[in-house]
Design a protein around this motif. Sequence first.
Motif, PDB file in Angstrom:
ATOM      1  N   TYR A  70      46.957  35.833  41.878  1.00  0.00           N
ATOM      2  CA  TYR A  70      48.507  35.635  42.088  1.00  0.00           C
ATOM      3  C   TYR A  70      49.933  34.520  41.568  1.00  0.00           C
ATOM      4  CZ  TYR A  70      47.295  39.820  45.643  1.00  0.00           C
ATOM      5  OH  TYR A  70      46.748  40.517  45.803  1.00  0.00           O
ATOM      6  N   ASP A  71      51.213  35.310  42.383  1.00  0.00           N
ATOM      7  CA  ASP A  71      51.820  33.583  41.944  1.00  0.00           C
ATOM      8  C   ASP A  71      52.063  32.647  43.225  1.00  0.00           C
ATOM      9  OD1 ASP A  71      54.190  32.292  41.095  1.00  0.00           O
ATOM     10  OD2 ASP A  71      55.504  33.761  41.057  1.00  0.00           O
ATOM     11  N   TRP A  72      50.186  31.632  43.081  1.00  0.00           N
ATOM     12  CA  TRP A  72      51.049  30.753  44.636  1.00  0.00           C
ATOM     13  C   TRP A  72      52.155  30.525  44.336  1.00  0.00           C
ATOM     14  CZ3 TRP A  72      47.425  31.347  47.413  1.00  0.00           C
ATOM     15  CH2 TRP A  72      46.720  32.754  47.515  1.00  0.00           C
ATOM     16  N   ARG A  73      52.956  29.680  43.519  1.00  0.00           N
ATOM     17  CA  ARG A  73      53.923  28.756  43.453  1.00  0.00           C
ATOM     18  C   ARG A  73      55.276  30.018  44.157  1.00  0.00           C
ATOM     19  NH1 ARG A  73      55.647  24.501  41.824  1.00  0.00           N
ATOM     20  NH2 ARG A  73      54.069  24.198  40.203  1.00  0.00           N
ATOM     21  N   ARG A  74      55.243  31.386  43.571  1.00  0.00           N
ATOM     22  CA  ARG A  74      55.890  31.631  44.688  1.00  0.00           C
ATOM     23  C   ARG A  74      55.760  31.758  45.869  1.00  0.00           C
ATOM     24  NH1 ARG A  74      55.895  38.460  43.186  1.00  0.00           N
ATOM     25  NH2 ARG A  74      57.076  39.214  45.756  1.00  0.00           N
ATOM     26  N   ILE A  75      54.059  31.980  46.172  1.00  0.00           N
ATOM     27  CA  ILE A  75      53.311  32.023  47.944  1.00  0.00           C
ATOM     28  C   ILE A  75      53.981  30.992  48.488  1.00  0.00           C
ATOM     29  CG2 ILE A  75      51.273  32.417  48.761  1.00  0.00           C
ATOM     30  CD1 ILE A  75      50.722  34.062  46.388  1.00  0.00           C
ATOM     31  N   TYR A  76      53.912  30.149  47.819  1.00  0.00           N
ATOM     32  CA  TYR A  76      54.434  28.421  48.679  1.00  0.00           C
ATOM     33  C   TYR A  76      55.904  28.078  49.100  1.00  0.00           C
ATOM     34  CZ  TYR A  76      54.230  23.791  49.311  1.00  0.00           C
ATOM     35  OH  TYR A  76      55.076  22.365  50.072  1.00  0.00           O
ATOM     36  N   ASN A  77      56.553  28.838  47.513  1.00  0.00           N
ATOM     37  CA  ASN A  77      58.222  29.188  47.882  1.00  0.00           C
ATOM     38  C   ASN A  77      58.091  29.756  49.625  1.00  0.00           C
ATOM     39  OD1 ASN A  77      58.345  27.020  46.162  1.00  0.00           O
ATOM     40  ND2 ASN A  77      59.340  28.381  44.760  1.00  0.00           N
ATOM     41  N   ALA A  78      57.571  30.688  49.694  1.00  0.00           N
ATOM     42  CA  ALA A  78      57.419  31.388  51.109  1.00  0.00           C
ATOM     43  C   ALA A  78      57.012  31.697  52.351  1.00  0.00           C
ATOM     44  CB  ALA A  78      57.324  33.474  50.826  1.00  0.00           C
ATOM     45  N   ASN A 120      36.137  30.022  48.094  1.00  0.00           N
ATOM     46  CA  ASN A 120      35.830  29.155  47.604  1.00  0.00           C
ATOM     47  C   ASN A 120      35.847  30.173  45.914  1.00  0.00           C
ATOM     48  OD1 ASN A 120      35.755  27.681  48.992  1.00  0.00           O
ATOM     49  ND2 ASN A 120      33.176  26.501  48.384  1.00  0.00           N
ATOM     50  N   ILE A 121      37.539  30.867  46.126  1.00  0.00           N
ATOM     51  CA  ILE A 121      38.087  31.518  44.110  1.00  0.00           C
ATOM     52  C   ILE A 121      39.498  30.710  43.750  1.00  0.00           C
ATOM     53  CG2 ILE A 121      36.888  33.355  44.691  1.00  0.00           C
ATOM     54  CD1 ILE A 121      39.403  34.630  45.560  1.00  0.00           C
ATOM     55  N   LEU A 122      40.082  29.862  44.618  1.00  0.00           N
ATOM     56  CA  LEU A 122      41.052  29.619  44.581  1.00  0.00           C
ATOM     57  C   LEU A 122      41.141  27.972  43.899  1.00  0.00           C
ATOM     58  CD1 LEU A 122      43.496  30.432  47.358  1.00  0.00           C
ATOM     59  CD2 LEU A 122      42.712  31.961  45.587  1.00  0.00           C
ATOM     60  N   ASN A 123      41.864  28.612  43.251  1.00  0.00           N
ATOM     61  CA  ASN A 123      41.996  27.015  42.123  1.00  0.00           C
ATOM     62  C   ASN A 123      42.609  25.931  43.166  1.00  0.00           C
ATOM     63  OD1 ASN A 123      42.622  24.635  40.729  1.00  0.00           O
ATOM     64  ND2 ASN A 123      42.609  26.161  38.375  1.00  0.00           N
ATOM     65  N   ALA A 124      41.815  24.996  43.439  1.00  0.00           N
ATOM     66  CA  ALA A 124      42.175  24.319  44.673  1.00  0.00           C
ATOM     67  C   ALA A 124      42.840  23.254  43.729  1.00  0.00           C
ATOM     68  CB  ALA A 124      40.747  23.382  45.068  1.00  0.00           C
ATOM     69  N   LYS A 125      42.468  22.444  42.899  1.00  0.00           N
ATOM     70  CA  LYS A 125      43.166  21.183  41.837  1.00  0.00           C
ATOM     71  C   LYS A 125      45.598  22.148  42.077  1.00  0.00           C
ATOM     72  CE  LYS A 125      42.711  18.320  38.192  1.00  0.00           C
ATOM     73  NZ  LYS A 125      42.283  18.809  36.764  1.00  0.00           N
ATOM     74  N   GLU A 126      44.891  23.549  41.271  1.00  0.00           N
ATOM     75  CA  GLU A 126      46.455  24.091  40.680  1.00  0.00           C
ATOM     76  C   GLU A 126      47.124  24.006  42.074  1.00  0.00           C
ATOM     77  OE1 GLU A 126      46.560  27.602  38.679  1.00  0.00           O
ATOM     78  OE2 GLU A 126      48.095  27.941  39.331  1.00  0.00           O
ATOM     79  N   LEU A 127      46.540  24.910  43.233  1.00  0.00           N
ATOM     80  CA  LEU A 127      47.168  24.798  44.525  1.00  0.00           C
ATOM     81  C   LEU A 127      47.806  23.463  45.229  1.00  0.00           C
ATOM     82  CD1 LEU A 127      45.892  27.742  44.197  1.00  0.00           C
ATOM     83  CD2 LEU A 127      45.901  27.252  46.581  1.00  0.00           C
ATOM     84  N   LYS A 128      46.761  22.577  45.247  1.00  0.00           N
ATOM     85  CA  LYS A 128      47.382  20.654  45.460  1.00  0.00           C
ATOM     86  C   LYS A 128      48.329  20.871  44.775  1.00  0.00           C
ATOM     87  CE  LYS A 128      42.678  19.739  47.519  1.00  0.00           C
ATOM     88  NZ  LYS A 128      41.514  19.370  46.850  1.00  0.00           N
ATOM     89  N   SER A 129      48.528  20.876  43.755  1.00  0.00           N
ATOM     90  CA  SER A 129      49.668  20.288  43.061  1.00  0.00           C
ATOM     91  C   SER A 129      51.308  20.825  43.436  1.00  0.00           C
ATOM     92  CB  SER A 129      49.099  20.346  41.578  1.00  0.00           C
ATOM     93  OG  SER A 129      49.913  21.913  40.934  1.00  0.00           O
ATOM     94  N   ILE A 130      50.481  22.648  43.353  1.00  0.00           N
ATOM     95  CA  ILE A 130      52.065  22.885  44.259  1.00  0.00           C
ATOM     96  C   ILE A 130      52.240  21.929  45.529  1.00  0.00           C
ATOM     97  CG2 ILE A 130      52.678  25.546  45.017  1.00  0.00           C
ATOM     98  CD1 ILE A 130      51.012  26.446  43.051  1.00  0.00           C
ATOM     99  N   GLY A 131      51.544  22.252  46.362  1.00  0.00           N
ATOM    100  CA  GLY A 131      51.926  21.724  47.747  1.00  0.00           C
ATOM    101  C   GLY A 131      51.413  21.794  48.334  1.00  0.00           C
ATOM    102  N   PHE A 132      50.192  23.160  48.317  1.00  0.00           N
ATOM    103  CA  PHE A 132      49.587  23.612  49.233  1.00  0.00           C
ATOM    104  C   PHE A 132      48.118  22.595  50.470  1.00  0.00           C
ATOM    105  CE2 PHE A 132      50.309  27.515  47.099  1.00  0.00           C
ATOM    106  CZ  PHE A 132      50.623  28.186  48.294  1.00  0.00           C
ATOM    107  N   VAL A 168      41.231  33.019  52.875  1.00  0.00           N
ATOM    108  CA  VAL A 168      41.098  34.507  52.199  1.00  0.00           C
ATOM    109  C   VAL A 168      39.668  34.835  52.456  1.00  0.00           C
ATOM    110  CG1 VAL A 168      40.032  34.602  50.210  1.00  0.00           C
ATOM    111  CG2 VAL A 168      41.750  33.608  50.344  1.00  0.00           C
ATOM    112  N   LEU A 169      39.391  36.079  53.157  1.00  0.00           N
ATOM    113  CA  LEU A 169      37.874  36.730  53.345  1.00  0.00           C
ATOM    114  C   LEU A 169      37.203  37.562  52.911  1.00  0.00           C
ATOM    115  CD1 LEU A 169      37.532  35.796  56.747  1.00  0.00           C
ATOM    116  CD2 LEU A 169      40.292  35.539  56.210  1.00  0.00           C
ATOM    117  N   THR A 170      37.947  37.507  51.449  1.00  0.00           N
ATOM    118  CA  THR A 170      37.264  38.129  50.633  1.00  0.00           C
ATOM    119  C   THR A 170      37.343  37.785  49.546  1.00  0.00           C
ATOM    120  OG1 THR A 170      36.995  40.276  52.607  1.00  0.00           O
ATOM    121  CG2 THR A 170      36.722  40.943  49.700  1.00  0.00           C
ATOM    122  N   GLU A 171      36.419  37.568  48.384  1.00  0.00           N
ATOM    123  CA  GLU A 171      36.267  37.377  46.544  1.00  0.00           C
ATOM    124  C   GLU A 171      37.211  38.790  46.001  1.00  0.00           C
ATOM    125  OE1 GLU A 171      34.306  38.545  48.077  1.00  0.00           O
ATOM    126  OE2 GLU A 171      32.693  39.088  46.771  1.00  0.00           O
TER     127      GLU A 171
END
Length: 475
Positions: free
Chosen positions: A436-444, A456-468, A426-429
């Motif tokens: 975005y649908d981060w689960r769909r992104i993860y799967n792809a 530092n704009i993404l929800n790190a906790k949520e992304l980690k729980s998806i698996g990122f 992520v280069l721009t905020e």
Amino acid sequence: MNPSLNKPIKNIACIGAGYVGGPTMAVIAQKCPKIKVTVVDINPQRIADWNDEDLDKLPIYEPGLKEVVTEARGRNLFFSTDVDAAIKEAQMIFISVNTPTKTYGKGKGMAADLKYVELCARQIAEVATDDKIVVEKSTLPVRTAQAIRSILDNVGNGVKYQILSNPEFLAEGTAIHDLHNADRVLIGGDHHTPEGQAAMDALADIYAQWLPEKRILQTNVWSSELSKLTANAFLAQRVSSINAISALCEKTGADVEEVARAIGSDSRIGPKFLKASVGFGGSCFQKDILNLVYICRSQGLSEVADYWEQVIIMNDYQKRRFAENIISTLYNTVSGKKIAFLGWAFKKDTNDTRETAAMYVASTLMEDKAEIHVYDPKVTEEQIISDLEYLSSLNYHNLRDKQIRTQIHIHTAPYTALENAHAIAVLTEWDEFKSYDWRRIYNAMLKPAFVFDGRNILNAKELKSIGFKIYQIGK
Ligand code: UDX
Ligand code: UDX
């Protein structure tokens, strides 16, 4: 006193229809319907875009700009390529041309290139047939007004000039809001003569149409010129300071956002400009500091010059550190890997890419043979390629033009940029990235699914729980 300098201003010209000249004049025209404001530019395409019926074609993107242009354009706001006619007609002429860092000769890479400002002054001197107030809107080295005066007085044909400095403090992405609600307007001029004071008052009257008088500050010309450089240097210094601390946070387990919140609630420090990032960009910070450093060195103030130069050194370090972290995390090579960039603009809500951190990060990764896939909601493909070619011209990287075109891929929708990526950066905020649908992104994506959040704009906790596997600045 010369009577013509005491007349109310009826016609304004502005030379330079760029990020500063365009929005500033649009707001002056909006707020002063009795003044005819003509913005001129030597670039016919730019003027055609400003005149386009389709407001989506305006040459710059700024929230709220379309509305202001709709209200004033054709009423008292005009865009034209006829520079001479606009100069002749105006009582007040703003110079708002670009002043890039010199790329040649004495002061190369440091000093501001004033050739466009000088050309404007010469053109005014040749064309003017009555007295004018000339306003420096471009950011200029301290004492430039003296050079402008020397040209105007020596080339001129008996016409009298008053030269004012009126630096612009608007930030891109919030330009219209900043113009409507400016914290302060700075007018530098010659208090000591009645003509000088009258010119300052004439400009103050314009801003007083919508701003409280106490926010309109008058100073001498040199203070005004230097204040602009100083304001940008202080703002950039805050970003470099928090970025320096972000590196230490990553080593120690402290969290830079918690540190920023803790220090920012001290009213002496304040909360703004403490957002750690991949590095500051934009047309002003780097250019103005380099210019300040150059002026200090030319005055023999090497300690002062070194002090300010460190702000740039720290910013370069931050951009390089971000890119190198991507390479080392991806097992020490990104050769042939797909790295998806979310964002290219130097900040959100603008299509401006000047000095954007994204182009420096991309260059480092492309030298390591990465395939970069970019999605930015407002930046065009031609712009991204021309940014990378610009870095070639500075010898920043050793990629050939052909290599640039084969290793960079621009997308007009986010999900195609992200699918099958080895990593996302992520280069721009831009706000839309958060929803975005981060689960769909993860799967792809390829696994492990790495995300490097340079804002530092993404929800790190949520992304980690998806698996990122997510890396943020200063955490
Ligand atoms: C501004 C300021 O003026 C600059 O000093 C500041 O430091 C950064 O922001 P900006 O409006 O962002 O510059 O520059 P840009 O968007 O490049 O616009 C400048 C315009 O001036 C261009 O459209 C260019 O075509 C025009 N120009 C340049 C002229 O009309 N005549 C010239 O001689 C040179
Ligand atoms: C700046 C000045 O703010 C403005 O007053 C001047 O007239 C022109 O230069 P601008 O460059 O448009 O404006 O944007 P700004 O909001 O200052 O951001 C500059 C850069 O610093 C951006 O890349 C931004 O992302 C970055 N930044 C800003 C941070 O990384 N962290 C912060 O806390 C603030």
